[in-house]
Scaffold this motif. Structure first.
Motif, PDB file in Angstrom:
ATOM      1  N   GLY C 204      28.504  67.950 -12.812  1.00 38.53           N
ATOM      2  CA  GLY C 204      27.897  66.685 -12.648  1.00 38.53           C
ATOM      3  C   GLY C 204      28.249  66.096 -11.392  1.00 38.53           C
ATOM      4  N   PHE C 205      29.701  65.911 -11.432  1.00 39.71           N
ATOM      5  CA  PHE C 205      30.540  65.121 -10.206  1.00 39.71           C
ATOM      6  C   PHE C 205      30.182  65.618  -8.794  1.00 39.71           C
ATOM      7  N   LEU C 206      30.073  67.191  -8.716  1.00 43.87           N
ATOM      8  CA  LEU C 206      29.734  68.135  -7.591  1.00 43.87           C
ATOM      9  C   LEU C 206      28.286  67.901  -7.201  1.00 43.87           C
ATOM     10  N   LEU C 207      27.629  67.649  -8.353  1.00 41.45           N
ATOM     11  CA  LEU C 207      26.261  67.506  -7.988  1.00 41.45           C
ATOM     12  C   LEU C 207      25.800  66.245  -7.062  1.00 41.45           C
ATOM     13  N   ALA C 208      26.555  65.130  -7.767  1.00 41.49           N
ATOM     14  CA  ALA C 208      26.218  63.846  -7.257  1.00 41.49           C
ATOM     15  C   ALA C 208      26.879  63.660  -5.807  1.00 41.49           C
ATOM     16  N   MET C 209      27.816  64.156  -5.542  1.00 47.64           N
ATOM     17  CA  MET C 209      28.688  64.246  -4.382  1.00 47.64           C
ATOM     18  C   MET C 209      27.699  65.095  -3.315  1.00 47.64           C
ATOM     19  N   GLY C 210      27.304  66.181  -3.874  1.00 48.23           N
ATOM     20  CA  GLY C 210      26.554  67.160  -3.035  1.00 48.23           C
ATOM     21  C   GLY C 210      25.195  66.342  -2.500  1.00 48.23           C
ATOM     22  N   TYR C 211      24.638  65.721  -3.614  1.00 43.73           N
ATOM     23  CA  TYR C 211      23.330  65.007  -3.280  1.00 43.73           C
ATOM     24  C   TYR C 211      23.708  63.869  -2.511  1.00 43.73           C
ATOM     25  N   SER C 212      24.706  63.298  -2.396  1.00 41.60           N
ATOM     26  CA  SER C 212      25.246  62.159  -1.562  1.00 41.60           C
ATOM     27  C   SER C 212      25.135  62.524  -0.002  1.00 41.60           C
ATOM     28  N   THR C 213      25.672  63.693   0.173  1.00 41.29           N
ATOM     29  CA  THR C 213      25.639  64.138   1.446  1.00 41.29           C
ATOM     30  C   THR C 213      24.332  64.348   1.961  1.00 41.29           C
ATOM     31  N   GLN C 214      23.287  64.983   1.205  1.00 41.09           N
ATOM     32  CA  GLN C 214      22.097  65.092   1.650  1.00 41.09           C
ATOM     33  C   GLN C 214      21.292  63.645   1.919  1.00 41.09           C
ATOM     34  N   ARG C 215      21.657  62.849   1.330  1.00 41.68           N
ATOM     35  CA  ARG C 215      21.011  61.493   1.496  1.00 41.68           C
ATOM     36  C   ARG C 215      21.490  60.879   2.543  1.00 41.68           C
ATOM     37  N   GLY C 216      22.465  61.227   3.253  1.00 42.78           N
ATOM     38  CA  GLY C 216      23.077  60.722   4.687  1.00 42.78           C
ATOM     39  C   GLY C 216      24.422  60.069   4.154  1.00 42.78           C
ATOM     40  N   TYR C 217      25.038  60.233   3.050  1.00 43.56           N
ATOM     41  CA  TYR C 217      26.549  59.913   3.085  1.00 43.56           C
ATOM     42  C   TYR C 217      27.476  61.240   3.528  1.00 43.56           C
ATOM     43  N   GLY C 218      27.607  61.401   4.899  1.00 41.97           N
ATOM     44  CA  GLY C 218      28.293  62.441   5.118  1.00 41.97           C
ATOM     45  C   GLY C 218      27.043  63.560   5.888  1.00 41.97           C
ATOM     46  N   ARG C 219      27.545  64.088   6.969  1.00 41.60           N
ATOM     47  CA  ARG C 219      26.655  64.678   7.794  1.00 41.60           C
ATOM     48  C   ARG C 219      26.333  66.204   7.414  1.00 41.60           C
ATOM     49  N   ALA C 298      35.166  67.884   7.326  1.00 37.04           N
ATOM     50  CA  ALA C 298      34.887  66.891   8.415  1.00 37.04           C
ATOM     51  C   ALA C 298      36.001  66.899   9.282  1.00 37.04           C
ATOM     52  N   ARG C 299      37.143  66.695   8.740  1.00 34.80           N
ATOM     53  CA  ARG C 299      38.497  66.695   9.565  1.00 34.80           C
ATOM     54  C   ARG C 299      38.792  67.858  10.518  1.00 34.80           C
ATOM     55  N   GLU C 300      38.412  68.790   9.874  1.00 35.69           N
ATOM     56  CA  GLU C 300      38.883  70.413  10.433  1.00 35.69           C
ATOM     57  C   GLU C 300      37.659  70.405  11.873  1.00 35.69           C
ATOM     58  N   LEU C 301      36.480  70.034  11.497  1.00 37.68           N
ATOM     59  CA  LEU C 301      35.514  70.197  12.491  1.00 37.68           C
ATOM     60  C   LEU C 301      35.528  68.584  13.417  1.00 37.68           C
ATOM     61  N   GLY C 302      36.385  68.116  13.330  1.00 37.88           N
ATOM     62  CA  GLY C 302      36.101  66.881  14.163  1.00 37.88           C
ATOM     63  C   GLY C 302      35.147  65.790  13.981  1.00 37.88           C
ATOM     64  N   GLU C 303      34.651  65.808  12.856  1.00 39.58           N
ATOM     65  CA  GLU C 303      33.625  64.872  12.274  1.00 39.58           C
ATOM     66  C   GLU C 303      34.233  63.599  11.749  1.00 39.58           C
ATOM     67  N   GLU C 304      33.701  62.407  11.867  1.00 45.35           N
ATOM     68  CA  GLU C 304      34.163  61.129  11.433  1.00 45.35           C
ATOM     69  C   GLU C 304      34.113  61.084  10.072  1.00 45.35           C
ATOM     70  N   VAL C 305      35.140  60.779   9.258  1.00 44.09           N
ATOM     71  CA  VAL C 305      35.172  60.829   7.859  1.00 44.09           C
ATOM     72  C   VAL C 305      34.519  59.478   7.402  1.00 44.09           C
ATOM     73  N   LEU C 306      33.607  59.290   6.941  1.00 43.13           N
ATOM     74  CA  LEU C 306      32.630  58.129   6.603  1.00 43.13           C
ATOM     75  C   LEU C 306      32.389  57.790   5.397  1.00 43.13           C
ATOM     76  N   ALA C 307      32.017  59.046   4.461  1.00 45.49           N
ATOM     77  CA  ALA C 307      31.187  59.080   3.301  1.00 45.49           C
ATOM     78  C   ALA C 307      32.192  59.580   2.269  1.00 45.49           C
ATOM     79  N   PRO C 308      32.267  59.260   0.929  1.00 47.39           N
ATOM     80  CA  PRO C 308      32.785  59.728  -0.116  1.00 47.39           C
ATOM     81  C   PRO C 308      32.998  61.207  -0.060  1.00 47.39           C
ATOM     82  N   ALA C 309      32.090  62.027   0.060  1.00 47.83           N
ATOM     83  CA  ALA C 309      32.093  63.263  -0.046  1.00 47.83           C
ATOM     84  C   ALA C 309      32.852  64.031   1.027  1.00 47.83           C
ATOM     85  N   GLN C 310      33.173  63.221   1.942  1.00 50.04           N
ATOM     86  CA  GLN C 310      33.989  63.650   3.185  1.00 50.04           C
ATOM     87  C   GLN C 310      35.405  63.526   3.033  1.00 50.04           C
TER      88      GLN C 310
END
Lengths: 203, 137, 367
Positions: C204-219, C298-310
């Motif tokens: 359930g936790f991973l589902l919510a986290m994964g979902y959040s990335t799809q909704r824009g919280y994390g690229r 994110a860190r490894e790929l040089g992306e900005e860490v902005l969202a909880p899932a990152q």
């Protein structure tokens, strides 16, 4: 060459023997300097004493890297026996060993070469299993520390003669440090890192 | 042994009954433990620890000296012992043939039949794409 | 502060007796067997094995029965059990490419070698409750078809051949595989530890986290490169034997997410990827895991860490439902002394407040 089929046996009754040995080692650790007996019988490959063999069968497993001194590892039986009965990896780097088996205590390496633990995880240190000549007679050592009511006297024929001097590194290292289990045949005495030697008498 | 680990202990024991077994004893009594199962990052990269599985193991020695090891998933110590016995028998010139013929071959056939049935059921769910033909007539 | 309080032994004993009675339910109803749970509630068993981090169907079924169907309680029981067994070692890494596939779909290519294989899936069902299942339902024999001997290579391997997707990171020589059941977690954590953490993490936790990335919280702009479920064989290098021995076959689900590409002046652009793997048929879990795995890179790929899932510390510290339930549920244990001290403080503050407010108007009046 010894085949696996000819290797000295492990415990006849694994569970009860391991429990009994564990109790002896635990009592030894809780009462530093006091002699405990190891009752269960197992095969003793190479230079291994029966107390050491029982401790090996009880405490060693896949997650406890072992370091053996030259005398202990000179017999391929010891290596095969340990591998078959305990599954513990034998390693060359003493600084990451969980246990070190010392058959020729006179050639004990400098204690700094073993794992001393970290301040966060002081338990990640090497426990030395040191085979000695005797734990019933010999030089008198006065010991004190946790688990000892006042002072206790250990009579032991121990090499290296300066073992307790060398163990004084434990004073500065605490909570890091080295724990030692002395084995003579079926007798064991533990000298945990908190035990201090007050004086050393003569025979 | 890849066949035996996928068979039930009772099936192995049943097949072994057809062989007049030599004297043997337990070099190591069967015991239960864990093996950490590993996967690979991306399926083909560096290994990582996925989670553990229960495993039983045993070692058996024939009177003639052959030593067999048995390892299997699960907590069935008797199955591990039977596999160890088979592993010892397979090393014995006297018994290797009978073991293959009377135990392993039939169990292999049963295993392959189970796998083939599952594969056939799976194959029936394979998608046949077809393209709607448009703009004709 | 915790203070030992005695008492309640009889109440506890009787509560456990009552629990056993409640677990059994109406005794005119037949008792559920472990086989029934394992065979008919198979996906619950799969989840308990994955998050309990122990592959053993029978034990997971027992745990579910004992926990009255509370899966987190069952996972807790399985975790506790595994702590009682010695570890013989670690298996050879399983080869999911050699999986005897029972289901295999890709949303990236229609025609993949080996084909799209639906297998036993809820997809395309109408999600209408089926009254026929309520009693005595006998399913039709499954249809069969000629099973092609064609291999089912991983879709990511096909993309990889043309360099269109980044290769999987390879092991570094001499670096042991991280194991969070042996070494406490430190941050930043490497990918092996992250994947282990996610594999045993709460669905359930991973589902919510994964979902959040799809909704824009994390690229995350993923395609499900491939999801496969089936049987793989496990081998184990047994020290005493001296070579790798077969242990048997286990069922796994694997998800390969294909994500937005990266590139630079020196590197040709290629797709990135996220990975999910779990025991049994655990599709939602592995898809979520793959999304979160990619976000955590994110860190490894040089992306900005902005969202909880990152945020790996956030994700990894909160993914484990046994840890989480322990801390949340401990709140119901007696905190009588803590509460008394808070109560004392509160009363004092209220007293001071009352005195101050009583004084205030008088002060005003005096002005």
């Amino acid at each position: 060459m010894t085949t696996i089929a000819e290797l000295p046996p492990g415990f006849a009754d694994k569970v009860l023997s391991a429990q009994s040995t564990f109790r002896s080692v635990m009592d030894a650790m809780a009462r530093p300097g006091a002699v405990q007996r190891i009752v269960p019988v197992a095969g003793t490959p190479g230079a291994m004493m029966r107390g050491t063999a029982a401790i090996a069968l009880t405490l060693f497993d896949h997650d406890t890297p072992l370091w053996l001194d030259a005398r202990m590892s000179e017999s391929s039986d010891v290596l095969k026996w340990l591998k078959f009965h305990t599954g513990a990896p034998v390693i060359q780097d003493s600084s990451i060993a969980s246990f070190a088996l010392i058959a020729d205590a006179a050639a004990l390496p400098s204690l700094e070469r073993f794992a001393l633990g970290s301040n966060e995880y002081p338990d990640r240190s090497t426990t030395l299993i040191l085979q000695v000549e005797g734990l019933n007679a010999g030089v008198a050592f006065e010991l004190r520390g946790p688990g000892i009511d006042g002072v206790t006297t250990l009579h032991a024929a121990i090499r290296p003669a300066d073992l307790f001097e060398r163990l004084r590194i434990n004073e500065a290292l605490f909570p890091r440090g080295i724990d030692v289990v002395l084995v003579a045949d079926d007798a064991v005495v533990a000298i945990p890192r908190t035990t201090r030697v007050l004086s050393k008498g003569s025979r | 042994m890849a066949v035996l680990v996928q068979a039930d202990a009772s099936d192995i024991a049943g097949r072994l009954r057809t062989i007049a077994l030599p004297r043997h004893d337990d070099l190591r009594l069967s015991e239960n433990g864990l093996v950490m199962l590993r996967g690979r990052v991306g399926g083909d990269g560096a290994p990582f620890n996925l989670g553990e599985a229960t495993v039983s193991r045993a070692a058996v020695r024939l009177a003639t000296g052959e030593v067999g090891f048995g390892y299997t998933l699960g907590r069935d110590g008797e199955k591990a012992r039977l596999i160890a016995l088979c592993d010892a028998l397979v090393q014995s010139e006297e018994f290797a043939g009978a073991l293959e013929h009377d135990v392993i071959a039939p169990l292999r056939a049963e295993l392959h039949a189970r796998q083939a049935q599952r594969a056939a059921q799976t194959a029936a769910t394979k998608v046949d794409f077809y393209t709607m033909v448009r703009g004709e007539g | 502060m915790y203070v030992a309080v005695k008492g309640g032994e009889r109440a506890i004993e009787n509560a456990h007796r009552l629990l056993a009675h409640a677990r059994r339910g109406d005794q005119r109803v037949p008792e559920v067997t472990l086989d029934q749970i394992s065979e008919q509630l198979g996906l619950a068993v799969d989840r308990v094995m994955s998050e309990g981090s122990l592959y053993d169907r029978e034990l997971a079924a027992l745990a579910i029965k004992q926990a009255r169907g509370d899966l987190i309680e069952a996972i807790f029981l399985v975790r506790a059990f595994r702590a009682t067994l010695p570890r013989f070692g670690a298996s050879e890494p399983v080869d999911t490419g050699a999986m005897r596939v029972q289901r295999r779909v890709s949303s990236t290519f229609k025609d993949i070698p080996g084909g799209q294989i639906l297998g036993p899936t809820f997809d395309y069902t109408h999600r209408l409750l089926d009254p026929a299942l309520a009693e005595g339902f006998v399913p039709e024999e499954p249809a069969t078809a000629d099973a092609s001997p064609a291999a089912t290579p991983r879709v990511t391997d096909i993309l990889g051949r043309d360099g269109l997707i980044e290769p999987s990171p390879q092991a570094e020589d001499g670096v042991p595989v991280g194991d969070l059941t042996r070494e406490p977690l430190n941050f930043p954590a490497d990918r092996d530890l992250r994947l282990q953490n996610l594999a045993r993490g709460d669905e359930g936790f991973l589902l919510a986290m994964g979902y959040s990335t799809q909704r824009g919280y994390g690229r995350n702009h993923p395609f499900a490169g491939e999801i496969r479920f089936g049987e793989v064989e496990v081998e184990f290098f047994a020290e005493d034997v001296g070579f790798a021995v077969p242990l048997g076959a286990i069922e796994l689900t694997e998800c390969q997410m294909v994500n937005q590409f990266k590139g630079s002046a020196t590197e040709a652009p290629c797709f990135t990827r996220g990975y999910g793997l779990a025991f049994g048929q655990s599709e939602r879990k592995t898809m979520s895991m793959a999304l979160v795995d990619r976000a955590l890179r994110a860190r490894e790929l040089g992306e900005e860490v902005l969202a909880p899932a990152q945020d790996e510390e956030f994700v990894m510290s909160h993914s484990d439902n046994v840890q989480a339930t322990g801390f949340v549920e401990h709140l119901k244990l007696p905190h009588y002394v803590d509460f008394q001290s808070e109560l004392g403080l509160l009363r004092k503050l209220r007293q001071e407040f009352a005195e101050a407010n009583d004084a205030e108007p008088m002060k005003e009046a005096a002005e």
